[in-house]
Design a protein around this motif. Structure first.
Motif, PDB file in Angstrom:
ATOM      1  N   GLY A  20       0.838  -1.185   0.000  1.00 11.85           N
ATOM      2  CA  GLY A  20       0.000   0.000   0.000  1.00 11.85           C
ATOM      3  C   GLY A  20       0.876   1.239   0.000  1.00 11.85           C
ATOM      4  O   GLY A  20       1.812   1.362  -0.800  1.00 11.85           O
ATOM      5  N   ASN A  21       0.608   2.145   0.922  1.00 11.23           N
ATOM      6  CA  ASN A  21       1.407   3.373   1.002  1.00 11.23           C
ATOM      7  C   ASN A  21       2.711   3.148   1.758  1.00 11.23           C
ATOM      8  O   ASN A  21       3.774   3.573   1.316  1.00 11.23           O
ATOM      9  N   SER A  22       2.632   2.459   2.906  1.00 11.59           N
ATOM     10  CA  SER A  22       3.828   2.299   3.722  1.00 11.59           C
ATOM     11  C   SER A  22       4.042   0.867   4.212  1.00 11.59           C
ATOM     12  O   SER A  22       5.106   0.574   4.757  1.00 11.59           O
ATOM     13  N   TRP A  45       8.395   0.606   1.872  1.00 16.81           N
ATOM     14  CA  TRP A  45       7.436  -0.214   2.593  1.00 16.81           C
ATOM     15  C   TRP A  45       8.065  -0.900   3.809  1.00 16.81           C
ATOM     16  O   TRP A  45       9.236  -1.302   3.771  1.00 16.81           O
ATOM     17  N   GLU A  98      -3.687  -1.590   5.491  1.00 16.39           N
ATOM     18  CA  GLU A  98      -4.086  -0.258   5.024  1.00 16.39           C
ATOM     19  C   GLU A  98      -5.488  -0.328   4.395  1.00 16.39           C
ATOM     20  O   GLU A  98      -6.424  -0.789   5.043  1.00 16.39           O
ATOM     21  N   ASP A  99      -5.646   0.075   3.129  1.00 17.62           N
ATOM     22  CA  ASP A  99      -6.966   0.077   2.492  1.00 17.62           C
ATOM     23  C   ASP A  99      -7.356  -1.270   1.902  1.00 17.62           C
ATOM     24  O   ASP A  99      -8.446  -1.408   1.341  1.00 17.62           O
ATOM     25  N   SER A 123      -9.741   1.461  -1.560  1.00 16.80           N
ATOM     26  CA  SER A 123      -9.583   2.831  -2.051  1.00 16.80           C
ATOM     27  C   SER A 123     -10.169   3.009  -3.444  1.00 16.80           C
ATOM     28  O   SER A 123     -10.344   4.137  -3.905  1.00 16.80           O
TER      29      SER A 123
END
Length: 475
Positions: A20-22, A45, A98-99, A123
């Motif tokens: 995801g983002n991180s 990540w 995350e999402d 998302s």
């Protein structure tokens, strides 16, 4: 959501980073994990999860290595009865990164405990975007159900339900990320493409288009390719939890005198990973020949006794390190070291050697046409042999030669052939170990034999994942 595929060609293994983002998860990791650590670092990540679809039979998984390095949570099938700390999941369970929502499907068939992980990217939408299906569904094929003695029919029936009752219920646009591609023996006819969609497989996958359960079961339990020996060992190692690489003895160079002393101990074997031409020129008596540039992992797992200590012979220290990585991938961890200075230093020290005569295509053809008294052993797979072979050749696949050598005369002139010269060198080395006194290897194998004009081309041989060489039809 980003999916990054990692493909290990020697075992045709696909593993994945789902990020995801991180944060990210690693799906079905191999044992040497630096590639995942580097890929995650490049994307910024943190590896928070390791997802295992099943207890892999053909390689040692990297879940314990990733746990040690990252502290990530390992997610495993509850029915796998794993012996290490993990999050055990089963049908209907779900978790989030995350999402992304990852839902668990139980998809037994290839193995009894098999799972698939269905991912929804919140998302973007509410429908599944992809599925990590391990060895249940491949591109153009499905997982083989015959790895557990006496359970093939039962598992094939469960596989039918897993495919038709679960995976094919996913949307046609859902992306399919399998754990293997063309070249793996976890299926029979995988395509070269490394990912697909549910809809495409619904239309064009031969196994999904078999009309009824009984025909499906017969298709997947009859005339299946042989499974290498390490397939019966790796699953249990993965269930218990593989030993960490850092806990294994470091690779060392072994001087000639020490190497010679170790040879007197029957607990040690010699593995020569040089090309077959070099092995033929000069090798240590009793050594196994498995070319590092061949299908090394598969045949090392198939031919080498797992309860022996391995002494390596290589061209360079770098190739010794390469060999060790591959041996670790299939659970052969008892590696003592490599011969310092290689065969040149060994010969210069006046130590005993053996050679394996290399026969050219022209020499073999002359022997055939002159009706010379010799035994021609073709060590290719049965399917390759049936596709075309030299008249009067005896077909004994190389892995069977460990036991079927007893059917041959050790005093007869024996010529060994395969598709290229690599498998036949493996087979010839086994015959030499068993006391065969007049063994020859066909350099270039059936590929060279046909290229020299002594046999017609085989159309199937143009497909590198089906065969390693070209074949000659019966005279």
């Amino acid at each position: 959501m980003i999916v990054q595929q990692i493909f290990t060609s020697g075992i045709a293994h696909s593993s994945y980073l789902l990020g995801g983002n991180s944060a990210c998860a690693v799906v079905d990791p191999g044992r040497d994990i630096d590639i995942y650590m580097d890929a995650a670092a490049q994307m910024g990540w943190k590896i928070t999860h390791v997802l295992e679809t099943h207890l892999h039979a053909d390689f040692i998984s990297g879940h314990m290595e990733l746990l040690k390095r990252t502290g990530a949570s390992i997610v495993v099938p509850r029915s796998g009865n794993c012996n290490f700390d993990a999050i055990e999941v089963s049908e209907g369970d779900s978790f989030e990164i995350e999402d992304m929502t990852i839902e668990v499907l139980e998809t037994p068939g290839h193995t009894p405990e098999h799972l698939s992980y269905v991912v929804t990217d919140g998302s973007r939408g509410e429908l599944p975007v992809c599925v990590f299906c391990g060895d249940t569904l491949f591109v153009g094929d499905v997982g083989r159900p015959d790895l557990f003695p006496g359970k093939a029919n039962e598992l094939a029936s469960k596989l039918y339900d897993s495919l038709h009752g679960k995976l094919l219920e996913l949307p046609d646009f859902c992306e399919v990320y399998p754990a293997h591609g063309a070249g793996s023996l976890c299926g029979r006819a995988m395509a070269a493409k490394r990912s697909t969609t549910i809809g495409y497989e619904r239309l064009y996958n031969y196994a999904l288009n078999i009309g009824d359960r009984e025909s499906f079961i017969r298709s997947l339990t009859e005339n299946m390719p042989a499974a290498p020996d390490h397939f019966s060992r790796c699953s249990e190692v993965n269930r218990v939890g593989p030993e960490l690489i850092e806990a294994l003895p470091p690779l060392k160079a072994i001087p000639q005198d020490e190497f010679m002393r170790l040879l007197d101990d029957p607990e040690h074997i010699v593995l020569d990973v040089r090309c077959y031409e070099a092995f033929g020129g000069r090798h240590i008596p009793g050594a196994y020949s498995i070319d590092l540039n061949s299908n090394f992992a598969t045949f090392a797992g198939w031919l080498l006794p797992p309860d022996k200590n391995v002494l390596l012979v290589t061209d360079t220290p770098e190739n010794a390190s390469r060999a060790v990585i591959w041996l670790h991938r299939i659970g052969l961890d008892r590696i003592v070291g490599f011969l310092e200075g290689g065969m040149h230093a060994w010969a210069m020290s006046g130590l005993p050697t053996e050679h394996l005569c290399q026969v050219s295509s022209l020499e073999l053809d002359n022997m055939v046409r002159d009706n010379e008294d010799f035994v021609l052993v073709d060590v290719r797979a049965v399917s390759e042999f049936n596709g075309g072979h030299i008249q009067n050749a005896i077909n004994i696949p190389v892995h069977e030669l460990r036991y079927s050598y007893k059917e041959l005369d050790p005093d007869a002139k024996t010529v060994v052939i395969c598709g290229s010269g690599q498998r036949s060198s493996m087979g010839a080395s086994i015959l030499q170990q068993k006391g065969f006194s007049d063994v020859h290897n066909v350099s270039g194998g059936m590929t060279g034999y046909n290229a020299a004009g002594f046999g017609p081309d085989c159309p199937l041989c143009a497909l590198p994942w089906l065969s390693s060489g070209k074949e000659r039809k019966d005279d």
